[in-house]
Design a protein around this motif. Structure first.
Motif, PDB file in Angstrom:
ATOM      1  N   THR A   1       4.425  32.314  42.121  1.00 50.67           N
ATOM      2  CA  THR A   1       4.562  33.762  42.741  1.00 50.67           C
ATOM      3  C   THR A   1       4.562  34.473  41.409  1.00 50.67           C
ATOM      4  N   PRO A   2       3.562  35.635  41.631  1.00 52.00           N
ATOM      5  CA  PRO A   2       2.953  36.500  40.181  1.00 52.00           C
ATOM      6  C   PRO A   2       5.219  37.498  39.983  1.00 52.00           C
ATOM      7  N   ARG A   3       4.849  37.690  37.931  1.00 51.31           N
ATOM      8  CA  ARG A   3       5.813  38.662  38.379  1.00 51.31           C
ATOM      9  C   ARG A   3       5.424  40.554  38.272  1.00 51.31           C
ATOM     10  N   ARG A   4       4.023  40.368  38.139  1.00 49.27           N
ATOM     11  CA  ARG A   4       3.990  41.881  38.805  1.00 49.27           C
ATOM     12  C   ARG A   4       1.601  41.585  38.369  1.00 49.27           C
ATOM     13  N   ILE A   5       1.272  42.409  38.851  1.00 54.18           N
ATOM     14  CA  ILE A   5       0.268  43.488  38.806  1.00 54.18           C
ATOM     15  C   ILE A   5      -0.077  44.702  38.417  1.00 54.18           C
ATOM     16  N   LEU A   6      -1.050  44.485  37.979  1.00 54.18           N
ATOM     17  CA  LEU A   6      -1.562  45.725  37.712  1.00 54.18           C
ATOM     18  C   LEU A   6      -3.574  45.742  37.894  1.00 54.18           C
ATOM     19  N   ARG A   7      -3.883  46.459  38.958  1.00 52.76           N
ATOM     20  CA  ARG A   7      -5.145  47.192  39.058  1.00 52.76           C
ATOM     21  C   ARG A   7      -5.842  48.551  38.732  1.00 52.76           C
ATOM     22  N   SER A   8      -7.595  47.672  38.153  1.00 53.26           N
ATOM     23  CA  SER A   8      -7.773  49.684  38.802  1.00 53.26           C
ATOM     24  C   SER A   8      -8.408  50.023  39.549  1.00 53.26           C
ATOM     25  N   GLN A   9      -8.579  51.426  39.449  1.00 50.93           N
ATOM     26  CA  GLN A   9      -9.316  52.204  41.013  1.00 50.93           C
ATOM     27  C   GLN A   9     -10.328  52.838  40.509  1.00 50.93           C
ATOM     28  N   TRP A  10     -11.485  52.378  39.927  1.00 44.84           N
ATOM     29  CA  TRP A  10     -12.439  53.206  39.240  1.00 44.84           C
ATOM     30  C   TRP A  10     -13.515  53.704  40.452  1.00 44.84           C
ATOM     31  N   PHE A  11     -13.124  53.573  41.464  1.00 46.27           N
ATOM     32  CA  PHE A  11     -14.420  54.300  42.610  1.00 46.27           C
ATOM     33  C   PHE A  11     -13.574  54.986  43.131  1.00 46.27           C
ATOM     34  N   HIS A  12     -12.296  55.514  43.582  1.00 44.73           N
ATOM     35  CA  HIS A  12     -11.993  56.219  43.659  1.00 44.73           C
ATOM     36  C   HIS A  12     -11.060  57.437  42.921  1.00 44.73           C
ATOM     37  N   ASP A  13     -11.712  56.363  41.372  1.00 40.96           N
ATOM     38  CA  ASP A  13     -11.609  58.348  40.592  1.00 40.96           C
ATOM     39  C   ASP A  13     -12.788  59.172  40.920  1.00 40.96           C
ATOM     40  N   PRO A  14     -12.146  60.598  41.193  1.00 38.47           N
ATOM     41  CA  PRO A  14     -13.234  61.565  41.354  1.00 38.47           C
ATOM     42  C   PRO A  14     -13.681  61.757  40.420  1.00 38.47           C
ATOM     43  N   TRP A  15     -13.720  61.588  38.974  1.00 34.22           N
ATOM     44  CA  TRP A  15     -14.430  61.345  38.038  1.00 34.22           C
ATOM     45  C   TRP A  15     -15.161  60.778  37.721  1.00 34.22           C
TER      46      TRP A  15
END
Length: 500
Positions: free
Chosen positions: A404-418
């Motif tokens: 079981t992962p302790r926590r995650i963090l993901r990038s979201q470049w497609f929905h970055d409007p710039w």
């Protein structure tokens, strides 16, 4: 030089910052950067997972050697580990692929001998090398890299693996699908079917063993920004339209119209926005519109999404010497680099995880890599949904139902409007002319009496280092040098040619 020309730079990513540095060091003093967001750095974006530093954007210095300006700057600012400065590391030529020790897991929970799958990786590497040749020799038999690989594989498998039993051959083919997904991440594309075969060889690598910034890539941005005058950057200032003059008579300077209504007059504007932003907003961003040949090149070049999903665990469940965990789906023996049902199967596009090292710095953290439309869909899910999908994936491939992962963090470049994606690649029908068109200033026929008004920089405008940070830096310098050269020709002073 002591130049009064008014220069506006759109975008405070590393390309815009590099252009500003070069201009100010050469005697220009009326330089201003307009940045749409609250921060500098653009696609260089350092974050944290607890107290662990991670890179949501640019990750490595690709090819850290004397020819790489990012390496030289990082060394100047003392941002690298001693190992990265080892002279031997600068001469190693890895051809753009890190020499990682892999661990291969299957969808039925087995761990395979990576050496047994070497033949699959070797065959695909050979095919990709062959794809690079067409750029210089021409005569490409089809339009895309994916199409070429699929057309060649069956014959080569029949010739080279004829002594291999059916089960082993199937696993090798599945491994090739995994490697194809990895190539989608490298190229920032949804599928290799979208990468142009004729232009594939335009990308060039530099020698050197890729390295990272122990304190985060943004340390480079902070170091560069500390040397710029305060107040040079206006944040939260999106640009609505660049009004330039395409006529022979240059009666008015360029006018930069900001989203809040402010109008800024300038002699020159350096545009460093992402290719993704140009693709979506070119029709409103420039008045008059871009010349047709430049617009067509913007359309032909590809701009895709490559996201990361960082996953932290309480303890390591992978081998201590493992650098990368490859995930092999046993139903993908037909060269698959995209999934048929994105909402149901998006997680299958994630080709594997790289292990963040050293453990003393990163603890037990993996970085998952996923590109394309599946990656874009992942961005729309909640963090809980992504965490659940990652948990189920890892439990399935390890055969361990308790991980079981302790926590995650993901990038979201497609929905970055710039940015609207990650980085560029040559699309189908693309050629070196398209990259030359990308860097061409406006008006297209500049002269001493009518110097260039709108200039273009950013990774997508470099003819061979597109998609890289060093490509972005070099294009910022290139456009600054274009203006320095112009004003040097009408000035008794020579411009400063180096900031290093």
């Amino acid at each position: 030089m002591n130049v009064n020309a008014r220069i506006v730079i759109i975008g405070c990513g590393i390309s815009g910052i590099s252009a500003a540095h070069r201009l100010l060091n050469s005697g220009f003093h009326d330089v201003r950067i307009l940045e749409a967001t609250t921060r500098s750095g653009g696609r260089i974006k350092t974050s944290s997972l607890g107290n662990i530093i991670v890179e949501l954007g640019a990750n490595w210095i690709h090819g850290p050697c004397e020819e790489n300006p990012v390496f030289c700057l990082a060394r100047k600012y003392r941002l690298l580990d001693p190992e990265a400065l080892n002279p031997e590391n600068q001469t190693v030529d890895i051809g753009g692929h890190l020499p990682w020790i892999p661990s291969v897991l299957t969808s039925s929970g087995q761990k395979l001998n990576a050496e047994d799958l070497y033949a699959a990786r070797e065959m695909l590497a050979e095919l990709l090398d062959e794809c690079s040749v067409f750029q210089s020799e021409g005569g490409e038999p089809c339009t895309s890299v994916g199409e070429f690989i699929r057309s060649e594989v069956q014959q080569r498998v029949a010739e080279k693996w004829k002594a291999t039993d059916a089960a082993a051959r199937s696993l090798r083919m599945c491994m090739m699908s995994t490697v194809l997904k990895r190539e989608c991440c490298y190229n920032g594309t949804h599928s290799l079917d979208e990468v142009g075969l004729g232009a594939f060889g335009l990308y060039k690598t530099l020698p050197g063993l890729d390295c990272t910034f122990p304190g985060g890539y943004e340390g480079l941005i902070k170091s560069l920004m500390s040397e710029l005058p305060s107040g040079l950057v206006t944040y939260n200032q999106p640009v609505h339209c660049v009004h330039w003059n395409s006529s022979e008579k240059r009666e008015n300077p360029v006018v930069v119209e900001c989203a809040d209504g402010e109008r800024i007059t300038a002699d020159h504007v350096i545009v460093t926005v992402s290719l993704g932003y140009l693709k979506k907003h070119h029709s409103t961003l420039f008045h008059p519109p871009l010349p047709l040949h430049k617009l067509h090149s913007i359309q032909r070049l590809g701009f895709g999404t490559n996201n990361k999903i960082f996953v932290e665990f309480d303890s390591a469940w992978w081998d201590p010497d493992c650098d990368i965990i490859c995930l092999l789906w046993e139903d993908e023996d037909t060269l698959v680099d995209q999934v048929p049902d994105v909402p149901r199967s998006w997680i299958k596009k994630l080709f594997g995880f790289s292990v963040l090292k050293p453990t003393e710095r990163y603890g037990h953290v993996l970085c998952g890599w996923i590109a394309g439309h599946e990656s874009e869909y992942m961005e729309t899910l909640s963090e809980q949904e992504v965490s659940h999908a990652i948990t189920q994936l890892i439990r399935r491939f390890t055969g361990n139902p308790t991980i079981t992962p302790r926590r995650i963090l993901r990038s979201q470049w497609f929905h970055d409007p710039w940015t609207l994606g990650s980085y560029s690649y040559p699309g189908k029908g693309c050629s070196v002319q398209d990259l030359e068109n990308m860097m061409e200033p406006l008006p297209t026929k500049g002269s001493q009496s009518q110097p260039f008004q709108v200039l273009f920089a950013g990774e997508a405008t470099h003819p061979s280092y597109y998609s890289t940070v060093h490509g972005a830096v070099l294009t910022g310098w290139r456009e600054a040098d274009r203006l320095i050269s112009h004003y040097s020709s009408i000035s008794p002073y020579e411009s400063a040619k180096s900031m290093l």
